[in-house]
Design an enzyme around this catalytic site. Structure first.
Site, mmCIF file in Angstrom:
data_model
loop_
_atom_site.group_PDB
_atom_site.id
_atom_site.type_symbol
_atom_site.label_atom_id
_atom_site.label_comp_id
_atom_site.label_asym_id
_atom_site.label_seq_id
_atom_site.Cartn_x
_atom_site.Cartn_y
_atom_site.Cartn_z
ATOM 1 N N LYS A 240 2.403 -0.267 -0.083
ATOM 2 C CA LYS A 240 3.593 -0.397 -0.913
ATOM 3 C C LYS A 240 3.291 -0.452 -2.398
ATOM 4 O O LYS A 240 3.912 0.239 -3.187
ATOM 5 C CB LYS A 240 4.363 -1.664 -0.494
ATOM 6 C CG LYS A 240 5.694 -1.856 -1.223
ATOM 7 C CD LYS A 240 6.653 -0.744 -0.910
ATOM 8 C CE LYS A 240 7.994 -0.936 -1.569
ATOM 9 N NZ LYS A 240 8.854 0.245 -1.400
ATOM 10 N N LYS B 214 9.795 12.045 0.118
ATOM 11 C CA LYS B 214 10.162 11.183 1.242
ATOM 12 C C LYS B 214 9.750 11.804 2.568
ATOM 13 O O LYS B 214 9.235 11.127 3.461
ATOM 14 C CB LYS B 214 11.684 10.920 1.238
ATOM 15 C CG LYS B 214 12.122 9.926 0.202
ATOM 16 C CD LYS B 214 11.631 8.522 0.526
ATOM 17 C CE LYS B 214 11.553 7.669 -0.705
ATOM 18 N NZ LYS B 214 10.449 8.000 -1.627
ATOM 19 N N GLU C 39 5.944 11.592 2.906
ATOM 20 C CA GLU C 39 5.419 10.231 3.035
ATOM 21 C C GLU C 39 5.490 9.692 4.453
ATOM 22 O O GLU C 39 4.548 9.068 4.935
ATOM 23 C CB GLU C 39 6.204 9.272 2.125
ATOM 24 C CG GLU C 39 5.855 9.334 0.665
ATOM 25 C CD GLU C 39 6.674 8.339 -0.133
ATOM 26 O OE1 GLU C 39 6.090 7.599 -0.926
ATOM 27 O OE2 GLU C 39 7.913 8.311 0.043
ATOM 28 N N GLU D 170 12.164 14.161 -5.077
ATOM 29 C CA GLU D 170 12.217 12.909 -4.324
ATOM 30 C C GLU D 170 12.437 13.171 -2.838
ATOM 31 O O GLU D 170 11.832 12.512 -1.980
ATOM 32 C CB GLU D 170 13.314 12.013 -4.889
ATOM 33 C CG GLU D 170 13.537 10.708 -4.152
ATOM 34 C CD GLU D 170 12.344 9.775 -4.152
ATOM 35 O OE1 GLU D 170 12.373 8.780 -3.409
ATOM 36 O OE2 GLU D 170 11.354 10.029 -4.890
ATOM 37 N N ARG E 68 1.772 -4.096 2.669
ATOM 38 C CA ARG E 68 0.887 -3.856 1.524
ATOM 39 C C ARG E 68 -0.464 -3.280 1.938
ATOM 40 O O ARG E 68 -1.259 -2.891 1.080
ATOM 41 C CB ARG E 68 0.664 -5.169 0.763
ATOM 42 C CG ARG E 68 1.913 -5.748 0.137
ATOM 43 C CD ARG E 68 1.596 -7.028 -0.594
ATOM 44 N NE ARG E 68 0.710 -6.796 -1.715
ATOM 45 C CZ ARG E 68 1.109 -6.642 -2.973
ATOM 46 N NH1 ARG E 68 2.397 -6.686 -3.254
ATOM 47 N NH2 ARG E 68 0.246 -6.458 -3.935
ATOM 48 N N HIS F 203 9.456 32.696 -8.978
ATOM 49 C CA HIS F 203 8.249 32.941 -9.749
ATOM 50 C C HIS F 203 6.988 32.611 -8.951
ATOM 51 O O HIS F 203 6.017 32.088 -9.501
ATOM 52 C CB HIS F 203 8.281 32.147 -11.055
ATOM 53 C CG HIS F 203 9.382 32.565 -11.979
ATOM 54 N ND1 HIS F 203 9.384 33.770 -12.643
ATOM 55 C CD2 HIS F 203 10.541 31.936 -12.324
ATOM 56 C CE1 HIS F 203 10.480 33.871 -13.370
ATOM 57 N NE2 HIS F 203 11.197 32.775 -13.191
ATOM 58 N N TRP G 14 -5.921 -2.409 2.855
ATOM 59 C CA TRP G 14 -5.760 -0.965 2.666
ATOM 60 C C TRP G 14 -7.083 -0.477 2.117
ATOM 61 O O TRP G 14 -7.481 -0.844 1.014
ATOM 62 C CB TRP G 14 -4.615 -0.682 1.700
ATOM 63 C CG TRP G 14 -4.311 0.770 1.511
ATOM 64 C CD1 TRP G 14 -3.537 1.558 2.314
ATOM 65 C CD2 TRP G 14 -4.752 1.617 0.444
ATOM 66 N NE1 TRP G 14 -3.469 2.832 1.818
ATOM 67 C CE2 TRP G 14 -4.209 2.903 0.659
ATOM 68 C CE3 TRP G 14 -5.553 1.412 -0.680
ATOM 69 C CZ2 TRP G 14 -4.440 3.968 -0.199
ATOM 70 C CZ3 TRP G 14 -5.792 2.479 -1.537
ATOM 71 C CH2 TRP G 14 -5.235 3.735 -1.288
ATOM 72 N N CYS H 16 -3.649 -4.563 -1.038
ATOM 73 C CA CYS H 16 -3.850 -5.327 0.182
ATOM 74 C C CYS H 16 -3.041 -6.608 0.086
ATOM 75 O O CYS H 16 -2.463 -6.916 -0.950
ATOM 76 C CB CYS H 16 -5.331 -5.646 0.374
ATOM 77 S SG CYS H 16 -6.406 -4.215 0.278
ATOM 78 N N ASN I 226 -8.270 -8.348 -3.530
ATOM 79 C CA ASN I 226 -7.531 -7.124 -3.807
ATOM 80 C C ASN I 226 -8.056 -6.554 -5.113
ATOM 81 O O ASN I 226 -8.312 -7.293 -6.061
ATOM 82 C CB ASN I 226 -6.031 -7.405 -3.975
ATOM 83 C CG ASN I 226 -5.373 -7.826 -2.685
ATOM 84 O OD1 ASN I 226 -5.945 -7.697 -1.614
ATOM 85 N ND2 ASN I 226 -4.154 -8.332 -2.788
ATOM 86 N N GLY I 227 -8.167 -5.241 -5.203
ATOM 87 C CA GLY I 227 -8.644 -4.617 -6.430
ATOM 88 C C GLY I 227 -9.941 -3.878 -6.205
ATOM 89 O O GLY I 227 -10.377 -3.652 -5.062
#
Length: 608
Positions: free
Chosen positions: A603, A485, A488, A481, A27, A504, A74, A2, A100-101
């Site tokens: 982020k 992307k 996301e 990657e 964030r 397979h 968040w 956050c 935050n946390g």
């Protein structure tokens, strides 16, 4: 995950807090709120949703206050609602806190408080902490904060105000970043330099288990046990201009197109072509120990983990050192084997990724030489490692990482050559490698010219709900990657695989017209990848190939081709990732997604 911003000084707090929140919204953006002290009263305003909703609700209120704090959330504990939004108040309505946390023992603490007649009104762990501080408050906020935090298990970055002490903010951290901007008779406390740089470049970085008591004209720092700590004032290396969109529609677009210059900056001063060597000043003190490494473990999460996989290939190929890549979130929970001569490298854009940081601490506890590759100067990982290398790619605001990934791959490329030259690479071979690496910014700039073609191609498949990305060798991490992307920011399901593994099991997923992105540059595995393309075609998949310029053979098999410059195989990931970034970006735009603030993401992941 956050954003915190707090202000104390001579100016009106609300405009500074609002601007700070906007710069920190990447964030966290589920809800937001303000708390200020005005005329001896604590005033709080909160709203679910984006900061714009909070601005509309606040209007012109809170205009006279010169001390206050704000938060953009968040959600972790409790849904994204107004009642769960920060700041949280104690039961008296005189104390407010932003956090935050995660407070891991919040249920135990809540039962303790309920035993004293204090009952919680929200689903959050933060309200418990606010009331715990209030429980210990006896006229001095600083002492109450320290006493409460000694009872806490978990992570926190907090700022606290109390209406009875209108000229002080108390801040503290453990495992969640907190910075104090030092101005002229004013201070700005924030979880990120982005909220500070507009006002002052001078900052102090709080370390774990430190408390800062901030007045209008001074501050002091202590430990949780009240031991005095003298903190150096440092300077932010970012500029305000770097935090602006600069004519781009989105930060992700800006950061994709900044990659040539970002790479130049990451390489600047680190390549000595005359001597055919790599110059990494941050590793000078451990160079001898590092060059004797018997084993290297790279630990990271998400995009940084993919960069680490590229690093594994490069380090083993150029330096001939056994290397493995571990998820930070898993590393410390499986009692990893750390032998004598093991080097652990933690990779994190923010330098605050909680899982990576925990893995790093586990490695240090077991005696490993700990190195960091981070972008944020002064971050926790940067301060807790034995040595390391900064990316220097500038601030990355878009939640989906792009230029930080390129910076991470570039630094790992340098590190592989740094080790290789000390172990077995000749002067000539190292010099040739570094010459090619120094030309990569131009190669990336040329690759970015694919943007319009990528947009047109994406438009044809933007309604497809399943994509497959295939690559071999160094291109397997790039396939991962590319798939990440797309997931996301466009919310399209995508899977990245080693191309040979497709047969397979996952080949069962391929249906008529399904987009399959195959990364197929000219390298020693090219013929094998061509065979994999034929397998996809035989099942009706639509092949989108990323191939080397001049490769006409691939046009007979792939329906669409995105050509990248012809560069040495060891450096191909730096160009093959660019078309995949562009595909994901344009897919998100065409689907009407919020590119810079994708749902459920933030982020910097600072909670476990």
């Amino acid at each position: 995950m956050c954003g915190i911003v707090a202000y104390i000084g001579r100016r009106a707090a609300r405009p500074i807090l609002t601007e700070g929140l906007k710069r920190l919204e990447y964030r966290g953006y589920d809800s937001a709120g303000f708390a200020v002290i005005e005329d001896g009263r604590l005033l709080v305003c909160r709203a679910a949703g984006r900061i714009a909703a909070l601005e509309e609700k606040v209007g012109q209120r809170l205009g006279k206050a010169t001390v206050g704090m704000a938060h953009t959330r968040w959600a972790t504990h409790g849904a994204a609602t107004e009642s769960n939004a920060h700041p949280h108040c104690d039961h008296t309505g005189r104390l407010a806190l932003v956090h935050n946390g995660i407070i891991e023992n919040h249920r135990v603490l809540a039962r303790f408080l309920e035993g004293h007649g204090i009952h919680m009104q929200t689903e959050t762990d933060t309200e418990v902490l606010a009331n715990l501080i209030s429980h210990f408050y006896d006229g001095k906020l600083e002492d109450a904060v320290r006493q409460a935090l000694r009872e806490v298990r978990g992570t926190f970055g907090i700022a606290v105000i109390h209406a009875d002490e209108p000229d002080v903010i108390v801040a503290a951290r453990r495992g969640s970043p907190l910075i104090i901007g030092v101005g002229d008779d004013e201070y700005i406390i924030a979880s990120d330099a982005a909220a500070i740089v507009q006002h002052t470049p001078q900052v102090i970085y709080l370390s774990d288990n430190e408390v800062a008591t901030v007045y209008r004209d001074r501050f002091h720092t202590t430990t949780l046990n009240a031991d005095v700590v003298n903190k150096p004032v440092e300077e932010i290396e970012w500029t305000l201009e770097q935090l602006e969109l600069g004519g781009h529609q989105h930060f992700m677009s800006k950061e994709i197109f900044e990659q040539p210059e970002a790479l130049r900056t990451a390489l600047r001063g680190r390549i000595d072509l005359d001597d055919g060597r790599v110059v990494l000043g941050g590793l000078n003190e451990v160079a001898r120990e590092l060059s004797r490494a018997k084993r290297i473990i790279i630990t990271a999460c998400g995009t940084a983990w993919h960069a680490g996989l590229v690093g594994e290939y490069l380090i083993e190929d150029l330096a001939r050192v056994p290397c493995e890549v571990e998820y930070g979130s898993e590393f410390r929970y499986r009692n990893p084997v750390i032998d004598n001569g093991t080097v652990v490298i933690a990779i994190s854009q923010s330098g605050e990724t909680i899982d990576t940081l925990a893995a790093l601490r586990e490695a240090k506890e077991k005696g490993a030489l700990a190195l960091g590759i981070v972008n944020a100067v002064g971050s926790t990982i940067a301060r807790e490692t034995d040595a390391g290398v900064y990316l220097h790619v500038g601030p990355e605001i878009g939640v989906a990482s792009t230029k930080a990934f390129v910076g991470q791959v570039a630094v790992l490329s340098l590190l592989a050559a740094f080790l290789g030259r000390r172990r077995h690479m000749s002067h000539a071979s190292c010099r040739e490698y570094l010459e090619h690496l120094s030309r990569m910014p131009e190669a990336i700039a040329r690759t970015l010219e694919l943007s319009n073609k990528a947009r047109q191609l994406t438009a044809r498949f933007v309604e497809s709900n399943n994509w497959l990305y295939l690559g071999r060798g160094l291109q397997y991490p790039i396939a991962l990657e590319g798939a990440l992307k797309l997931k996301e920011i466009s919310y399209i399901h995508a899977e990245g695989l080693p191309a040979a593994e497709m047969k397979h099991g996952p080949i069962a997923l391929i249906s008529e017209g399904m987009p399959v992105v195959v990364i197929a540059p000219r390298d020693h595995l090219y013929d094998k990848v061509i065979s994999n393309i034929e397998q996809v075609r035989s099942r009706g998949g639509h092949v989108i190939a990323v191939a080397t310029e001049g490769d006409e053979q691939i046009t007979r098999l792939a329906e669409d081709v995105l050509y990248v410059p012809d560069v040495p195989p060891a450096l191909q990931p730096l160009v093959t990732v660019i078309p995949l970034q562009l595909l994901a970006y344009h897919a998100a735009v065409l689907r009407g997604c919020d590119v810079d603030k994708p749902r459920n993401l933030a982020k910097s992941v600072t909670v476990e």
